[in-house]
Design an enzyme around this catalytic site. Sequence first.
Site, short mmCIF file in Angstrom:
data_model
loop_
_atom_site.label_atom_id
_atom_site.label_comp_id
_atom_site.label_asym_id
_atom_site.label_seq_id
_atom_site.Cartn_x
_atom_site.Cartn_y
_atom_site.Cartn_z
N CYS A 151 0.20 3.78 2.80
CA CYS A 151 0.66 3.20 4.07
C CYS A 151 2.15 3.46 4.26
CB CYS A 151 0.41 1.69 4.09
SG CYS A 151 -1.32 1.22 3.94
N CYS A 191 0.84 -1.21 0.00
CA CYS A 191 0.00 0.00 0.00
C CYS A 191 0.87 1.26 0.00
CB CYS A 191 -0.90 -0.05 1.23
SG CYS A 191 -1.69 1.50 1.68
#
Length: 104
Positions: free
Chosen positions: A32, A29
């Site tokens: 993230c 991600c």
Amino acid sequence: MAITNVTDQTFANETSSGAVLVDFWAPWCGPCKMIAPVLEEVDADMGDKVKIVKLDVDENQETAAKYGVMSIPTLLVLKDGEVVDKVVGFQPKEALVELLSKHA
């Protein structure tokens, strides 16, 4: 305090007391990865008031499902094991400090 990685098995124990910020994330991600250094800074500033833990949603789907995490990063603020706040997506440090200051 250092940021701790939690699993389905350790989640309840690690989040049962005090103010805890849970970062639901995954290695693939992009946002993230962007928020990780921000969380490190927040931990350096507020680590004495708030515990920060990370949960890899790919490896710990049970906990992610329990809290209805549909997109990542999702950040939950728990106070004594109960969810008191939630934000989804990348957040700048100032927004996280403000969010946590309400519950710390």
